[in-house]
Design a protein around this motif. Structure first.
Motif, PDB file in Angstrom:
ATOM      1  N   MET A 148       0.843  -1.197   0.000  1.00 28.03           N
ATOM      2  CA  MET A 148       0.000   0.000   0.000  1.00 28.03           C
ATOM      3  C   MET A 148       0.877   1.246   0.000  1.00 28.03           C
ATOM      4  O   MET A 148       1.992   1.231   0.507  1.00 28.03           O
ATOM      5  N   LYS A 149       0.316   2.308  -0.581  1.00 23.14           N
ATOM      6  CA  LYS A 149       1.026   3.578  -0.637  1.00 23.14           C
ATOM      7  C   LYS A 149       0.158   4.668  -0.011  1.00 23.14           C
ATOM      8  O   LYS A 149      -1.061   4.635  -0.134  1.00 23.14           O
ATOM      9  N   LEU A 150       0.813   5.642   0.613  1.00 21.98           N
ATOM     10  CA  LEU A 150       0.095   6.768   1.194  1.00 21.98           C
ATOM     11  C   LEU A 150      -0.543   7.556   0.063  1.00 21.98           C
ATOM     12  O   LEU A 150       0.138   8.033  -0.839  1.00 21.98           O
ATOM     13  N   GLU A 151      -1.862   7.660   0.111  1.00 22.91           N
ATOM     14  CA  GLU A 151      -2.607   8.357  -0.940  1.00 22.91           C
ATOM     15  C   GLU A 151      -2.915   9.791  -0.541  1.00 22.91           C
ATOM     16  O   GLU A 151      -2.759  10.709  -1.331  1.00 22.91           O
ATOM     17  N   GLU A 152      -3.402   9.967   0.686  1.00 25.10           N
ATOM     18  CA  GLU A 152      -3.725  11.310   1.165  1.00 25.10           C
ATOM     19  C   GLU A 152      -3.929  11.280   2.664  1.00 25.10           C
ATOM     20  O   GLU A 152      -4.062  10.218   3.259  1.00 25.10           O
ATOM     21  N   GLU A 153      -3.932  12.472   3.243  1.00 24.86           N
ATOM     22  CA  GLU A 153      -4.263  12.612   4.651  1.00 24.86           C
ATOM     23  C   GLU A 153      -5.540  13.436   4.736  1.00 24.86           C
ATOM     24  O   GLU A 153      -5.660  14.461   4.060  1.00 24.86           O
ATOM     25  N   ILE A 154      -6.488  12.962   5.550  1.00 22.38           N
ATOM     26  CA  ILE A 154      -7.779  13.628   5.691  1.00 22.38           C
ATOM     27  C   ILE A 154      -8.122  13.755   7.172  1.00 22.38           C
ATOM     28  O   ILE A 154      -7.434  13.193   8.026  1.00 22.38           O
ATOM     29  N   VAL A 155      -9.190  14.455   7.454  1.00 19.74           N
ATOM     30  CA  VAL A 155      -9.758  14.486   8.798  1.00 19.74           C
ATOM     31  C   VAL A 155     -11.038  13.662   8.722  1.00 19.74           C
ATOM     32  O   VAL A 155     -11.903  13.908   7.888  1.00 19.74           O
ATOM     33  N   LEU A 156     -11.123  12.647   9.558  1.00 28.97           N
ATOM     34  CA  LEU A 156     -12.266  11.732   9.584  1.00 28.97           C
ATOM     35  C   LEU A 156     -12.792  11.685  11.007  1.00 28.97           C
ATOM     36  O   LEU A 156     -12.056  11.307  11.930  1.00 28.97           O
ATOM     37  N   LYS A 157     -14.030  12.084  11.190  1.00 26.66           N
ATOM     38  CA  LYS A 157     -14.654  12.125  12.516  1.00 26.66           C
ATOM     39  C   LYS A 157     -13.775  12.865  13.527  1.00 26.66           C
ATOM     40  O   LYS A 157     -13.582  12.427  14.654  1.00 26.66           O
ATOM     41  N   GLY A 158     -13.193  13.975  13.078  1.00 31.36           N
ATOM     42  CA  GLY A 158     -12.404  14.829  13.957  1.00 31.36           C
ATOM     43  C   GLY A 158     -10.970  14.390  14.185  1.00 31.36           C
ATOM     44  O   GLY A 158     -10.246  15.025  14.953  1.00 31.36           O
ATOM     45  N   LYS A 159     -10.533  13.323  13.531  1.00 33.04           N
ATOM     46  CA  LYS A 159      -9.164  12.813  13.708  1.00 33.04           C
ATOM     47  C   LYS A 159      -8.412  12.866  12.384  1.00 33.04           C
ATOM     48  O   LYS A 159      -8.970  12.587  11.326  1.00 33.04           O
ATOM     49  N   ASP A 160      -7.122  13.190  12.452  1.00 29.31           N
ATOM     50  CA  ASP A 160      -6.268  13.104  11.269  1.00 29.31           C
ATOM     51  C   ASP A 160      -6.092  11.627  10.927  1.00 29.31           C
ATOM     52  O   ASP A 160      -5.841  10.805  11.827  1.00 29.31           O
TER      53      ASP A 160
END
Length: 168
Positions: A148-160
């Motif tokens: 697997m490769k890092l695709e993106e960083e998001i905020v999900l339910k208030g968490k990075d």
């Protein structure tokens, strides 16, 4: 439904597995990088078990499966192909949790690889993600080890959250 990998057996959860699930969900170190990082009490654990069991009704291939060590028949964690909604889009996550006393033995990598291969070869799935909090270095290593490769960083339910992805 039951299947195996080199050292592990995977099977559906049932109500008799409640105590094991509670042992994971009530351990602060275990849940540190899961959801909001809070432990769960008995009632919350039952709700989580109900959520796990609900996946089996639509498709037994989806949802978390109990991981049992072949050598002694002891439950050590869970893993599976878990439907997730990310930014309004349905995706399939390879998820894995291993009980703390079994960390560092390669069980998470073995389980994640098993579900990745099962998804590709038996279910015809071509894309998977893993949702991993940035500080969870061990889970990030498992994802990378399984291609697997890092695709993106998001905020999900208030968490990075880091989204790792795999395309076959």
């Amino acid at each position: 439904m039951k299947f195996t990998s080199e050292r592990l057996t995977y099977r559906l959860y049932d109500q008799a597995d409640f105590d094991f699930l509670y042992s994971i969900l009530s351990d602060p170190e275990m849940v540190r990088y899961i959801g909001n990082g809070n432990t769960r009490d008995v009632q919350e654990t039952q709700l989580f078990l109900d959520w796990i069991l609900s996946h089996y009704k639509s498709n037994e291939e989806y949802g978390l499966k109990l991981i049992v060590r072949k050598e002694d028949n002891i439950p050590i964690g869970h893993a599976g192909i878990v439907p997730q909604t990310i930014n309004g889009k349905q995706q399939l996550e390879i998820g894995y949790w291993i009980a703390r006393e079994y960390w560092g033995k390669g069980y998470a990598s073995e389980a994640a690889k098993t579900f990745l291969n099962r998804g590709i070869k038996q279910l015809g799935i071509t894309r998977f993600i893993s949702l991993i909090q940035p500080d969870n270095q061990a889970s990030r290593k498992v994802a990378i080890k399984n291609g697997m490769k890092l695709e993106e960083e998001i905020v999900l339910k208030g968490k990075d959250v880091c989204i790792y992805s795999f395309m076959s």
